[in-house]
Design an enzyme around this catalytic site. Structure first.
Site, PDB file in Angstrom:
ATOM      1  CG  HIS A  50      18.488 -15.961   9.027  1.00 34.70           C
ATOM      2  ND1 HIS A  50      18.836 -16.851  10.007  1.00 34.70           N
ATOM      3  CD2 HIS A  50      18.272 -14.775   9.674  1.00 34.70           C
ATOM      4  CE1 HIS A  50      18.818 -16.253  11.184  1.00 34.70           C
ATOM      5  NE2 HIS A  50      18.486 -14.995  11.010  1.00 34.70           N
ATOM      6  CG  ASN A 105      22.417 -17.719   8.140  1.00 25.41           C
ATOM      7  OD1 ASN A 105      21.669 -16.734   8.220  1.00 25.41           O
ATOM      8  ND2 ASN A 105      22.014 -18.940   8.456  1.00 25.41           N
ATOM      9  CG  ASP A 137      10.597 -14.799  12.795  1.00 21.60           C
ATOM     10  OD1 ASP A 137      10.270 -13.951  13.642  1.00 21.60           O
ATOM     11  OD2 ASP A 137      11.726 -14.834  12.279  1.00 21.60           O
ATOM     12  CD  GLU A 166      18.341 -20.334   9.187  1.00 27.17           C
ATOM     13  OE1 GLU A 166      19.248 -19.638   8.686  1.00 27.17           O
ATOM     14  OE2 GLU A 166      18.110 -20.376  10.416  1.00 27.17           O
TER      15      GLU A 166
HETATM   16  P1  PGA Z   1      19.446  -9.799  15.455  1.00 28.50           P
HETATM   17  O1  PGA Z   1      18.854 -10.938  14.550  1.00 28.50           O
HETATM   18  O2  PGA Z   1      18.633  -8.577  15.194  1.00 28.50           O
HETATM   19  O3  PGA Z   1      19.293 -10.277  16.867  1.00 28.50           O
HETATM   20  O4  PGA Z   1      20.876  -9.611  15.039  1.00 28.50           O
HETATM   21  C1  PGA Z   1      18.570 -10.663  13.217  1.00 28.50           C
HETATM   22  C2  PGA Z   1      18.177 -11.947  12.504  1.00 28.50           C
HETATM   23  O5  PGA Z   1      18.748 -13.000  12.817  1.00 28.50           O
HETATM   24  O6  PGA Z   1      17.311 -11.882  11.625  1.00 28.50           O
END
Ligand code: PGA
Length: 242
Positions: A138, A136, A68, A143
């Site tokens: 995702h 959450n 992404d 999402e």
């Molecule tokens: P993080 O993010 O590795 O900074 O916890 C993971 C994500 O939101 O996919």
């Protein structure tokens, strides 16, 4: 799903690197690596760099696709995922700059950028896709509620995701409102998926991913349908698993 619980972040990162190293060996260095940003995979990338510097692995014939990118940040912005990947990994290993791919979040034609990335992914099946997981559930910027058959698309970021990421910006107002992400179908097309999670804040998402119903309410739960998923989590992130 194979779930490996490690003591802490350092051990999670070492285990994750064992998986990547095996893929590099199995593909004789020609792996297509699906990569992710975020704080979670930084330790994995440090291990990749250290083993490269020790002369044990070369990425000169590897290629990469990233999950992404924010919409509207130039590549030179220190919070763009292009910048992150170069700063944490690509600048420190021998992968060819022409072999690294991220969605183009800074184009005047986002629909074309999505179609182009989906077309690229059709020619580059990931030997392994690295994933973090959001609090959450995702994966990438898919999402809750994202259809499981989605391909690369533009997403409006949930306020929770924006505030999770605000720590990297001067203020919440500076966090982009949209991102371009591989869809869930593009992620599920990988031959192997490596999910990493660390810390108590991920425990309920990890529980829903591994033991919850397969439901778009937790996008990561779709991974239960994939034949080759390795989940490497530290004890805190695993704390709600039965
Ligand atoms: P993080 O993010 O590795 O900074 O916890 C993971 C994500 O939101 O996919």
């Amino acid at each position: 799903m194979k779930v490996i619980v490690t003591k802490n972040y350092t051990e999670m990162s070492a285990k994750a690197y064992e998986v990547i190293k095996q893929v590099m060996q199995d593909t004789e260095g020609k792996a297509i690596l699906g990569l992710a940003t975020g704080s979670t995979p930084i330790g994995l990338y440090k291990n990749m760099v250290a083993d490269y510097e020790a002369g044990n692995v070369s990425y000169k014939n590897a290629r990469s696709v990233n999950l992404d990118e924010y919409v509207g940040l130039p590549k030179t912005h220190d919070q763009s995922y292009y910048y992150f990947m170069h700063d944490n990994l690509f600048n420190h290993i021998d992968i060819d700059e022409d072999s690294v791919n991220l969605p183009d979040g800074n184009t005047g034609d986002p629909d074309k950028a999505c179609a182009d990335y989906t077309a690229l992914l059709a020619t580059m099946q990931q030997d392994v896709q690295v994933l973090g997981i959001g609090s959450n559930g995702h994966i990438g910027f898919n999402e809750p509620g994202t259809p499981f058959d989605s391909t690369t698309h533009i997403v409006k970021l949930h306020e929770g995701t924006r505030s999770d990421n605000a720590r990297f910006f001067d203020s919440l107002a500076d966090v982009p409102t949209h991102a371009i992400t591989m869809g869930i179908a593009n992620i599920m097309n990988a031959k192997k998926i490596l999910v990493l999670a660390s810390g108590q804040g991920k425990a309920s998402a990890v529980k829903a991913m591994v033991q919850g119903p397969v439901d778009p309410a937790c996008p990561a739960s779709v991974l239960q349908n994939h034949p080759d998923v390795v989940v490497v989590v530290d004890e805190a992130a695993a704390s709600l698993l039965n």
